[in-house]
Scaffold this motif. Structure first.
Motif, PDB file in Angstrom:
ATOM      1  N   HIS A 131     -10.850 -38.051  85.524  1.00  0.00           N
ATOM      2  CA  HIS A 131     -11.550 -38.161  84.244  1.00  0.00           C
ATOM      3  C   HIS A 131     -12.489 -36.975  84.082  1.00  0.00           C
ATOM      4  O   HIS A 131     -13.389 -36.782  84.880  1.00  0.00           O
ATOM      5  CB  HIS A 131     -12.331 -39.490  84.252  1.00  0.00           C
ATOM      6  CG  HIS A 131     -13.112 -39.751  82.999  1.00  0.00           C
ATOM      7  ND1 HIS A 131     -13.688 -40.961  82.738  1.00  0.00           N
ATOM      8  CD2 HIS A 131     -13.409 -38.976  81.933  1.00  0.00           C
ATOM      9  CE1 HIS A 131     -14.317 -40.913  81.572  1.00  0.00           C
ATOM     10  NE2 HIS A 131     -14.162 -39.704  81.073  1.00  0.00           N
ATOM     11  N   GLN A 165     -20.594 -31.712  81.756  1.00  0.00           N
ATOM     12  CA  GLN A 165     -21.228 -32.322  82.917  1.00  0.00           C
ATOM     13  C   GLN A 165     -20.792 -31.741  84.254  1.00  0.00           C
ATOM     14  O   GLN A 165     -20.465 -32.460  85.191  1.00  0.00           O
ATOM     15  CB  GLN A 165     -21.003 -33.835  82.929  1.00  0.00           C
ATOM     16  CG  GLN A 165     -21.446 -34.465  81.628  1.00  0.00           C
ATOM     17  CD  GLN A 165     -21.810 -35.923  81.791  1.00  0.00           C
ATOM     18  OE1 GLN A 165     -22.377 -36.324  82.784  1.00  0.00           O
ATOM     19  NE2 GLN A 165     -21.493 -36.710  80.793  1.00  0.00           N
ATOM     20  N   VAL A 166     -20.743 -30.427  84.333  1.00  0.00           N
ATOM     21  CA  VAL A 166     -20.547 -29.809  85.653  1.00  0.00           C
ATOM     22  C   VAL A 166     -21.839 -30.001  86.448  1.00  0.00           C
ATOM     23  O   VAL A 166     -22.889 -30.294  85.885  1.00  0.00           O
ATOM     24  CB  VAL A 166     -20.226 -28.300  85.528  1.00  0.00           C
ATOM     25  CG1 VAL A 166     -18.897 -28.102  84.864  1.00  0.00           C
ATOM     26  CG2 VAL A 166     -21.327 -27.565  84.798  1.00  0.00           C
ATOM     27  N   PHE A 167     -21.740 -29.868  87.762  1.00  0.00           N
ATOM     28  CA  PHE A 167     -22.941 -29.968  88.584  1.00  0.00           C
ATOM     29  C   PHE A 167     -23.652 -28.621  88.545  1.00  0.00           C
ATOM     30  O   PHE A 167     -23.246 -27.673  89.212  1.00  0.00           O
ATOM     31  CB  PHE A 167     -22.578 -30.353  90.013  1.00  0.00           C
ATOM     32  CG  PHE A 167     -21.932 -31.691  90.097  1.00  0.00           C
ATOM     33  CD1 PHE A 167     -22.662 -32.845  89.852  1.00  0.00           C
ATOM     34  CD2 PHE A 167     -20.591 -31.815  90.407  1.00  0.00           C
ATOM     35  CE1 PHE A 167     -22.062 -34.097  89.920  1.00  0.00           C
ATOM     36  CE2 PHE A 167     -19.985 -33.056  90.477  1.00  0.00           C
ATOM     37  CZ  PHE A 167     -20.723 -34.197  90.234  1.00  0.00           C
ATOM     38  N   THR A 168     -24.723 -28.554  87.757  1.00  0.00           N
ATOM     39  CA  THR A 168     -25.326 -27.250  87.471  1.00  0.00           C
ATOM     40  C   THR A 168     -25.964 -26.604  88.689  1.00  0.00           C
ATOM     41  O   THR A 168     -26.079 -25.388  88.750  1.00  0.00           O
ATOM     42  CB  THR A 168     -26.406 -27.380  86.380  1.00  0.00           C
ATOM     43  OG1 THR A 168     -27.334 -28.373  86.801  1.00  0.00           O
ATOM     44  CG2 THR A 168     -25.807 -27.777  85.055  1.00  0.00           C
ATOM     45  N   THR A 169     -26.382 -27.418  89.668  1.00  0.00           N
ATOM     46  CA  THR A 169     -27.037 -26.821  90.827  1.00  0.00           C
ATOM     47  C   THR A 169     -26.037 -26.381  91.891  1.00  0.00           C
ATOM     48  O   THR A 169     -26.411 -25.719  92.850  1.00  0.00           O
ATOM     49  CB  THR A 169     -28.016 -27.822  91.476  1.00  0.00           C
ATOM     50  OG1 THR A 169     -27.326 -29.050  91.670  1.00  0.00           O
ATOM     51  CG2 THR A 169     -29.211 -28.064  90.584  1.00  0.00           C
ATOM     52  N   LEU A 170     -24.792 -26.778  91.725  1.00  0.00           N
ATOM     53  CA  LEU A 170     -23.776 -26.359  92.681  1.00  0.00           C
ATOM     54  C   LEU A 170     -23.101 -25.091  92.169  1.00  0.00           C
ATOM     55  O   LEU A 170     -23.104 -24.818  90.971  1.00  0.00           O
ATOM     56  CB  LEU A 170     -22.731 -27.466  92.865  1.00  0.00           C
ATOM     57  CG  LEU A 170     -23.020 -28.554  93.899  1.00  0.00           C
ATOM     58  CD1 LEU A 170     -24.276 -29.319  93.569  1.00  0.00           C
ATOM     59  CD2 LEU A 170     -21.852 -29.514  94.012  1.00  0.00           C
ATOM     60  N   ARG A 200     -12.178 -28.619  87.695  1.00  0.00           N
ATOM     61  CA  ARG A 200     -12.679 -29.569  88.686  1.00  0.00           C
ATOM     62  C   ARG A 200     -11.863 -30.867  88.647  1.00  0.00           C
ATOM     63  O   ARG A 200     -11.505 -31.432  89.676  1.00  0.00           O
ATOM     64  CB  ARG A 200     -14.148 -29.868  88.367  1.00  0.00           C
ATOM     65  CG  ARG A 200     -14.845 -30.761  89.338  1.00  0.00           C
ATOM     66  CD  ARG A 200     -16.278 -31.002  88.899  1.00  0.00           C
ATOM     67  NE  ARG A 200     -16.334 -31.737  87.634  1.00  0.00           N
ATOM     68  CZ  ARG A 200     -17.461 -32.081  87.024  1.00  0.00           C
ATOM     69  NH1 ARG A 200     -18.629 -31.751  87.532  1.00  0.00           N
ATOM     70  NH2 ARG A 200     -17.424 -32.734  85.892  1.00  0.00           N
ATOM     71  N   ILE A 225     -15.741 -30.095  95.131  1.00  0.00           N
ATOM     72  CA  ILE A 225     -16.150 -31.489  95.025  1.00  0.00           C
ATOM     73  C   ILE A 225     -15.151 -32.274  94.188  1.00  0.00           C
ATOM     74  O   ILE A 225     -14.978 -33.476  94.358  1.00  0.00           O
ATOM     75  CB  ILE A 225     -17.587 -31.619  94.467  1.00  0.00           C
ATOM     76  CG1 ILE A 225     -18.213 -32.903  95.001  1.00  0.00           C
ATOM     77  CG2 ILE A 225     -17.636 -31.654  92.973  1.00  0.00           C
ATOM     78  CD1 ILE A 225     -19.567 -32.708  95.527  1.00  0.00           C
ATOM     79  N   LEU A 265     -15.699 -46.804  85.197  1.00  0.00           N
ATOM     80  CA  LEU A 265     -17.159 -46.720  85.066  1.00  0.00           C
ATOM     81  C   LEU A 265     -17.700 -47.907  84.279  1.00  0.00           C
ATOM     82  O   LEU A 265     -18.838 -48.310  84.444  1.00  0.00           O
ATOM     83  CB  LEU A 265     -17.565 -45.415  84.373  1.00  0.00           C
ATOM     84  CG  LEU A 265     -17.465 -44.139  85.193  1.00  0.00           C
ATOM     85  CD1 LEU A 265     -17.792 -42.930  84.333  1.00  0.00           C
ATOM     86  CD2 LEU A 265     -18.404 -44.187  86.391  1.00  0.00           C
ATOM     87  N   PRO A 322     -15.338 -35.715  82.018  1.00  0.00           N
ATOM     88  CA  PRO A 322     -16.222 -36.428  81.097  1.00  0.00           C
ATOM     89  C   PRO A 322     -16.678 -35.604  79.898  1.00  0.00           C
ATOM     90  O   PRO A 322     -16.590 -34.376  79.900  1.00  0.00           O
ATOM     91  CB  PRO A 322     -17.407 -36.792  81.980  1.00  0.00           C
ATOM     92  CG  PRO A 322     -17.434 -35.735  83.013  1.00  0.00           C
ATOM     93  CD  PRO A 322     -16.012 -35.338  83.262  1.00  0.00           C
ATOM     94  N   GLU A 335     -18.207 -24.686  94.669  1.00  0.00           N
ATOM     95  CA  GLU A 335     -18.538 -26.034  95.140  1.00  0.00           C
ATOM     96  C   GLU A 335     -18.120 -27.099  94.136  1.00  0.00           C
ATOM     97  O   GLU A 335     -17.665 -28.182  94.514  1.00  0.00           O
ATOM     98  CB  GLU A 335     -20.050 -26.145  95.406  1.00  0.00           C
ATOM     99  CG  GLU A 335     -20.496 -25.465  96.673  1.00  0.00           C
ATOM    100  CD  GLU A 335     -22.014 -25.526  96.851  1.00  0.00           C
ATOM    101  OE1 GLU A 335     -22.448 -25.658  98.005  1.00  0.00           O
ATOM    102  OE2 GLU A 335     -22.765 -25.436  95.858  1.00  0.00           O
TER     103      GLU A 335
END
Lengths: 338, 296, 241
Positions: C86, C92-97, C153, C105, C50, C88, C101
């Motif tokens: 990694h 920082q999970v994808f809150t809308t998924l 994840r 992902i 990154l 993070p 999912e």
């Protein structure tokens, strides 16, 4: 950053400018003089837009809207009373009787623009970044729709034509000087510092206790005032005014000037205004000769994209040229550094 | 009166469909890049001109649709590649100005090629035919617009909600860097957003031309802005929100013109933009949008 | 397995990592401890691509059979596909998924649906709470559950090396203990771990080896026990005097 010999410098600059105006009026032909007038008006517009856009990071596309307000107000006030009866028969009596000289009409036009900026500024300036840009664009469109439909005062889409040709290079020069002087003072006074602080980091500036809203509104209102004045000058230079004169394309060109000049740099904005006006004026005959309308906008748009990609801080950065200001050596770098 | 009202509703539906289709692309690009893409509306114009050219060339209609779609996709990819990718990571305002520049560029290229004069736009006769549904008379074209939009929107929802690539798009829109850590090639996702959005916009251009019968190089500006407003109403970043916002705006506009006294009609655009400013102020996240975290 | 040599990294004009070198061997748990702003997160972000290095090398060898590769100029997605995952900072999970999912992902680059399903089952095995909430939006999970999801994840790409950034941040002490047990289990099942932690005592207890980072430089290194016995480390990071 401190001003270097401002006491002496500004009078010299103004005197040499005045000499230049005198010489141009004596020796240049009308066509060139008109272009120089346009250059001057664009300097007023770019520098005053820079006050809002460049210094505070407030990205306003509404500048031509304020220009329109100032332009129409000045035009209606100045227009000879006798001709008003013909052109605008439905005008209220008290307004129809007015027949003002240029200067007070310009100032009142500017004040009207400033007043509107004050009114819309309170709600709209709470928006951030590009939301603000779109809202001010909305303002521009609303102003145009209103002007188009207030036929009693504006003759609607026909606009007002046959305005007295009052604008000359002396008037434009006077307002260029005032605009630059005021911007310069603001930039280097505490107000200017807090404006720059807002541009760099709104949150941090807020923590420093700067009355954020007040500074923003002040910048917005002062910028609108000069835009209104420029609108009046513009109307009495081209001697006509229509709602379509104040287009989104114009908002775009003004933003281009600020971006090319380097947001926050007064000298940069002024130079960019000169450069862009001249480029347009040079390209226009070419465009007509080739019959290829649109080519100058295409060239300008490509130029702007190239600057955004390759010189994102503008051609001049946000600082002023070194012969005008002296910098204190600070390790963190001043506004120009970061 | 009720017949009049019903016809107005059909008009609202048509207008809303077109706004919604354009707004989807707008909101997808915003969702991923936080970029307000002013040039998006000009893809509508390109779509309209492409359609006219192909109709004149007498190609079969299904092929016209396909080619127009591809023209939009191609334009979207080129614009992203040439203009937006090099400035990725720059402040938001830079992207906004760049999109304005692209918009001016496309409009004036249009003027250069086609001149600023409006041209008559026409579709094959069978699309112009008039049919009666109950007492309402509509053109086949109107029904086609409504149905096509609906189909496209359903496809979009399926794509975004159920497919692997749609999942990646949603993840990228929520958090670009973490999406990269998942091994998602975000360059491809961004390109895809531009491609799909622009393809839809080009189709909307086809509808726009058919609906209004005249096209000119500046025609994209207004649908572009209105699509933005639709996206804001629905909550920028939300695809279903954009669709909803498109229909709401379409109906609101038609009702404003159709139900208020005629003297108000000229103020239509002022009304729409006034609405925008009010929504931005009182409901900045729109109807279905998420609250954005504030960054320093 | 992973070797960082003389890394120099700048963010803007700030020199964040200065001549940083460290090594992670196959099968180890290595901890990187240090104060806020010392450069721990930057180190992980540099490894996963990154952030770009100014100079220095990062070489990675997924297992004994593969060859050693220089990865500091590779794209993020290539580094993921080579077997580095990694997880993070700040979950920082994808809150809308949905939870499911989010896991899928994590396996974005893999194609075999059956394997992916099996792996998500083993994540559910590891963190049974996630199985109960499989179809909920990740945004509705508690902080601890989100952390589990974030780690789960990261495991879904079947990494050889797992980079973990502050997994204990904001979790109740009891949860931290349970989490570290799971990390141990993940490691025993064959995943090498590079762990960044502020909670130095737990990290040193778990780790085979550890490095101490201060203002972008490695100042100390040794086995976990060596460092927990070190007077300076005790004073600065373990709160003992």
């Amino acid at each position: 950053m401190e001003l270097k010999n401002t006491k002496l410098f500004f009078p010299i600059l103004i005197a040499s400018g005045a000499l230049l105006v005198f010489l141009m009026r004596a020796f240049m032909n009308d066509y060139i003089l008109i272009i120089v007038n346009f250059v001057g008006i664009n300097i007023i517009l770019a520098v005053s837009l820079n006050l809002t856009n460049g210094f505070t990071g407030l990205f306003s596309l509404g500048h031509p809207g304020f220009m329109a307000v100032g332009g129409y107000v000045a035009a209606i006030l100045i227009f000879p009373a006798a001709r008003k009866e013909m052109l605008l028969p439905e005008l209220p009596r008290w307004l129809a009787m007015q027949q003002w000289p240029l200067l007070p009409a310009l100032i009142l036009g500017g004040l009207c623009a400033a007043l509107i900026a004050l009114i819309i500024g309170f709600p709209v300036l709470r928006l951030k970044g590009h939301y603000l840009a779109v809202a001010t664009l909305g303002f521009l469109i609303i102003v145009r729709v209103l002007i188009t439909n207030m036929e009693k005062y504006t003759r609607g889409p026909l606009g007002l034509n046959g305005l007295p040709s009052l604008t000359n290079l002396w008037w434009v020069f006077l307002w260029v000087v005032i605009t630059i002087y005021v911007s310069w003072k603001i930039k280097h006074a505490s107000l200017g510092r807090s404006m720059l602080a807002i541009r760099e980091n709104a949150m941090a500036a807020e923590c420093l206790g700067i009355a954020l809203a007040k500074t923003r509104i002040t910048a917005f209102v002062i910028g609108a005032f000069f835009a209104g004045v420029a609108g009046g000058l513009w109307a009495h230079l081209v001697t006509a005014i229509t709602p379509t004169s104040f287009s989104i394309l114009m908002a775009f060109s003004l933003v281009v000037m600020v971006v090319i000049g380097g947001t926050g740099s007064i000298t940069g904005a002024a130079l960019a205004a000169i450069l862009l006006t001249l480029v347009v004026e040079i390209l226009r005959p070419l465009e007509e000769f080739l019959g290829a309308y649109g080519i100058s906008e295409i060239i300008i748009a490509i130029g702007l994209l190239a600057i955004l990609i390759f010189r994102p801080r503008g051609l001049f950065g946000s600082s002023e040229p070194s012969f005008l200001v002296k910098r204190k050596k600070t390790p963190q770098g001043s506004e120009a550094g970061i | 009166m009720s017949l009049y009202f019903a016809e107005q509703m059909v008009n609202g539906l048509i207008l809303g469909s077109m706004y919604a289709i354009v707004a989807i692309g707008f909101t997808m690009i915003y969702g991923i890049l936080r970029l307000i893409n002013f040039a998006h509306g000009d893809i509508v114009m390109i779509g309209a001109f492409a359609t006219l050219g192909l109709v004149i060339a007498r190609l079969p209609f299904p092929i016209i649709i396909l080619v127009v779609l591809l023209v939009g996709v191609f334009m979207g990819i080129v614009i992203e590649r040439v203009a937006f990718r090099p400035i990725r990571g720059a402040p938001q305002v830079t992207g906004f100005i760049a999109s304005l520049a692209i918009s001016i560029l496309l409009q004036n290229t249009g003027i250069l090629i086609f001149t600023a004069q409006p041209r008559n736009f026409f579709f094959p006769d069978y699309l112009q035919r008039i049919v009666n549904i109950g007492q309402i008379t509509v053109r086949v074209l109107d029904i086609t617009i409504i149905v096509t939009s609906l189909v496209l929107m359903i496809l979009m929802v399926i794509l975004v909600r159920t497919t692997r690539i749609g999942m990646a798009m949603r993840a990228t829109a929520e958090n670009l860097n973490v999406a990269r850590l998942m091994g998602i090639k975000i360059d491809r996702i961004i390109m895809l957003a531009f491609a799909i959005g622009s393809g839809l916009a080009a189709i909307a251009g086809m509808m726009w031309g058919g609906k209004y019968g005249q096209i000119d190089p500046l025609l994209g500006f207004v649908p572009g802005l209105k699509a933005f407003i639709a996206a804001v109403i629905g909550g920028v970043g939300s695809i279903t929100g954009a669709m909803l916002g498109g229909y709401i705006l379409g109906f609101a506009e038609i009702l404003f013109v159709g139900l208020l006294p005629p003297s108000f009609s000229p103020y239509r655009d002022a009304f729409v933009f006034g609405l925008l400013i009010i929504i931005l102020l009182i409901l900045p996240t729109g109807l279905l949008g998420r609250k954005e975290e504030e960054r320093a | 397995m992973l070797e960082l040599k003389n890394l120099h990294v700048y963010i803007g004009k700030t020199h964040v990592l200065e001549d940083l070198s460290l090594e992670v061997k196959l099968g180890e748990i290595v901890a990187l401890i240090g104060a806020n702003g010392a450069g721990k997160t930057t180190t992980l972000m540099t490894i996963s691509g990154l952030i770009r290095t100014r100079s220095g090398t990062i070489s990675f060898q997924p297992d004994m059979e593969s060859s050693r590769k220089e990865i500091s100029r590779r794209k993020v997605e290539d580094i993921v596909s080579m077997g580095i995952s990694h997880c993070p900072e700040g979950r920082q999970v994808f809150t809308t998924l949905s939870v499911k999912e989010n896991l899928y992902i994590g396996a974005f680059q893999r194609r075999n649906k059956k394997d992916i399903k099996d792996d998500s089952e083993s994540v559910f095995n590891l963190f049974p709470r996630l199985a109960e909430r499989m179809n909920q939006r990740a945004g509705n999970l508690s902080g601890g559950e989100q952390m589990m999801l974030s780690i789960g994840r990261a495991l879904m790409s079947r990494p050889r090396l797992l980079l973990l950034d502050e997994p204990s941040l904001g979790l109740a002490p009891m949860l931290v203990e349970r989490l570290f047990e799971r990390l141990d289990r993940i490691n025993k099942e064959g995943t090498t771990i590079l762990l960044v932690e502020q909670n130095a005592s737990m990290a040193l207890e778990l780790a085979n080896r550890a490095y101490v980072i201060e203002t972008g430089r490695i100042v100390l290194s040794g086995t976990g026990h060596e460092l927990s016995d070190n007077k300076e480390v005790q004073k600065a990071y373990l709160g003992l005097t």
